[in-house]
Design an enzyme around this catalytic site. Structure first.
Site, PDB file in Angstrom:
ATOM      1  N   PRO A 216       0.936  -1.043  -0.035  1.00 36.64           N
ATOM      2  CA  PRO A 216       0.026   0.008   0.072  1.00 36.64           C
ATOM      3  C   PRO A 216       0.893   1.170   0.057  1.00 36.64           C
ATOM      4  O   PRO A 216       2.062   1.217   0.315  1.00 36.64           O
ATOM      5  CB  PRO A 216      -0.798  -0.048   1.222  1.00 36.64           C
ATOM      6  CG  PRO A 216       0.111  -1.032   2.258  1.00 36.64           C
ATOM      7  CD  PRO A 216       0.727  -1.801   1.411  1.00 36.64           C
ATOM      8  N   ARG A 244       0.307   1.315  -6.493  1.00 37.79           N
ATOM      9  CA  ARG A 244       0.149   2.628  -6.235  1.00 37.79           C
ATOM     10  C   ARG A 244       1.231   3.138  -6.972  1.00 37.79           C
ATOM     11  O   ARG A 244       2.449   3.139  -6.585  1.00 37.79           O
ATOM     12  CB  ARG A 244      -0.122   3.051  -4.825  1.00 37.79           C
ATOM     13  CG  ARG A 244      -1.402   2.686  -4.254  1.00 37.79           C
ATOM     14  CD  ARG A 244      -2.791   3.622  -4.700  1.00 37.79           C
ATOM     15  NE  ARG A 244      -3.964   3.120  -4.090  1.00 37.79           N
ATOM     16  CZ  ARG A 244      -4.845   1.994  -4.609  1.00 37.79           C
ATOM     17  NH1 ARG A 244      -4.386   1.444  -5.705  1.00 37.79           N
ATOM     18  NH2 ARG A 244      -5.872   1.829  -4.002  1.00 37.79           N
ATOM     19  N   GLU A 273      -1.585  10.547 -11.438  1.00 38.47           N
ATOM     20  CA  GLU A 273      -2.340  10.317 -12.281  1.00 38.47           C
ATOM     21  C   GLU A 273      -3.845  10.846 -11.969  1.00 38.47           C
ATOM     22  O   GLU A 273      -4.702  10.846 -13.012  1.00 38.47           O
ATOM     23  CB  GLU A 273      -2.826   8.438 -12.145  1.00 38.47           C
ATOM     24  CG  GLU A 273      -3.253   8.091 -10.851  1.00 38.47           C
ATOM     25  CD  GLU A 273      -3.433   6.617 -10.913  1.00 38.47           C
ATOM     26  OE1 GLU A 273      -4.508   6.016 -10.429  1.00 38.47           O
ATOM     27  OE2 GLU A 273      -2.523   5.784 -11.073  1.00 38.47           O
ATOM     28  N   HIS A 305      -4.600   2.306 -14.637  1.00 38.02           N
ATOM     29  CA  HIS A 305      -5.087   1.711 -13.629  1.00 38.02           C
ATOM     30  C   HIS A 305      -6.194   0.783 -13.636  1.00 38.02           C
ATOM     31  O   HIS A 305      -7.339   0.920 -13.111  1.00 38.02           O
ATOM     32  CB  HIS A 305      -5.648   2.879 -12.681  1.00 38.02           C
ATOM     33  CG  HIS A 305      -5.517   2.691 -11.124  1.00 38.02           C
ATOM     34  ND1 HIS A 305      -5.102   3.580 -10.381  1.00 38.02           N
ATOM     35  CD2 HIS A 305      -5.947   1.481 -10.465  1.00 38.02           C
ATOM     36  CE1 HIS A 305      -5.274   3.057  -9.071  1.00 38.02           C
ATOM     37  NE2 HIS A 305      -5.750   1.989  -9.146  1.00 38.02           N
TER      38      HIS A 305
END
Length: 359
Positions: A216, A244, A273, A305
């Site tokens: 994460p 991520r 992004e 994504h």
């Protein structure tokens, strides 16, 4: 009651509407109106937050911007519950949400295979030069020059983060016959049983032919792959990030690519992004110089994504989101709740002294 869902993709909309229709067939707790949903394509930002006025419950996508200013606009407009349709929540200022008495929930897990399989799709696509090959054949150019790849069998996979997704990625690597290295705060017994050896990050980066990121985004993991980490990797390594964008220092990555390093880079996420991914920018001038440079390298593949974007994972995400909303309306706080907030019947409309101030 009408739930307002921001950032809904075209494929996602009928699934969300059907799920809420099935769950909302009965009246809301307390004899209220049936629960319905209104889907919006726009993402939640400071500019779009006022649209939520009058909606007690909203649902947001992974690219929503839930900073302090946005949360205050939502609270002032009567929103009391935010159901995010993603696992990550680094985009939410939880301290301010708690201060405002907002209830915030996420989707704690969904199909790990969707992301793990896509990470492998990126890895194999850059390894075997699939995008370049497909472009050539459309032009009836059938040369093999520049398309040389490598067998994965016998090479080393470095898995950074061995939770459920990392474990699924490891199982696929094991199926390829690769040596397995892992890095995490604690070993995963399932990965150990597959023959994984846990090492420190420096050894993993120096030894792996393929590095895949599955951790994460936290303050401690931001730019986990920085200039130093990139220089530690093999010149012909493959790096894949389907977790991520902020895990990778993109400017440092571009510098290494300009030096001619790496066999391939597969990125499904990008640290800047927001405001780009999930949108059509094809007729606009892209002002992000780093991204514009990144996509020009022939050994780089960037996707928008989409690793989670399977019917299986999406169905689980929507099911969990509906359950989170149902729990909130029933006065329950499930395991997916990040901020529980006061009981629903105790919620008075919040009014900030200066809702328009910038944070």
């Amino acid at each position: 009651m009408e739930i307002l869902a921001f950032g809904v993709q075209a494929d996602e909309q009928p699934l969300i509407e059907q799920a809420f229709a099935e769950a909302g067939g009965a009246s809301a707790p307390g004899g209220g109106d049936p629960v319905g949903v209104h889907c919006l394509k726009v993402f939640l930002t400071a500019d779009t937050a006022p649209i939520a006025a009058g909606h007690e419950v909203i649902s947001t996508s992974v690219n929503a911007d839930l900073n302090a200013r946005v949360l205050r606009v939502l609270a002032d407009g009567g929103t009391r519950m935010i159901a995010q349709r993603s696992t990550g929540f680094n985009n939410i200022d939880l301290d301010v949400a708690r201060e405002l008495g907002l209830c915030v929930a996420r989707v704690s897990h969904y199909s790990p295979y969707s992301v793990a399989e896509f990470a492998w799709t990126l890895a194999m696509a850059v390894n075997r030069r699939i995008v370049r090959a497909a472009g050539r054949t459309r032009d009836f150019d059938f040369r093999l020059d520049g398309l040389l790849g490598r067998d994965m069998r016998g090479r080393t996979a470095g898995v950074v983060g061995t939770g459920k997704i990392g474990e699924a990625f490891t199982r696929i690597a094991h199926g390829f016959g690769m040596r397995l290295l892992g890095w995490d705060v604690a070993p995963n017994q399932e990965c150990l049983d597959l023959g994984m050896r846990y090492v420190d990050k420096d050894e993993l980066l120096a030894s792996a032919d393929l590095v895949s990121l599955h951790v994460p985004l936290l303050p401690s993991t931001r730019h986990l792959i920085d200039a130093t980490a990139l220089r530690a990797m093999k010149d012909d390594a493959i790096l894949v990030n389907s977790s991520r964008g902020g895990l990778v220092d993109t400017d440092a990555l571009v510098d290494e690519l300009r030096a001619g390093r790496f066999a391939g880079i597969g990125l499904d996420v990008y640290e800047a992004e927001a405001g780009l991914f999930f949108l059509d920018k094809s007729l606009e001038v892209v002002e992000d110089d780093t991204l514009a440079r990144l996509v020009t390298f022939p050994n780089v593949l960037v996707t928008s994504h989409q690793a989670y974007y399977t019917v299986d994972a999406l169905g689980q995400i929507i099911e969990a989101t509906v359950q989170n909303v149902t729990d909130y309306l029933a006065g329950r706080a499930g395991d997916n709740f990040l901020v529980r907030g006061p009981a629903r019947e105790d919620r008075a409309p919040h009014r900030h002294s200066d809702p328009g101030r910038a944070e």
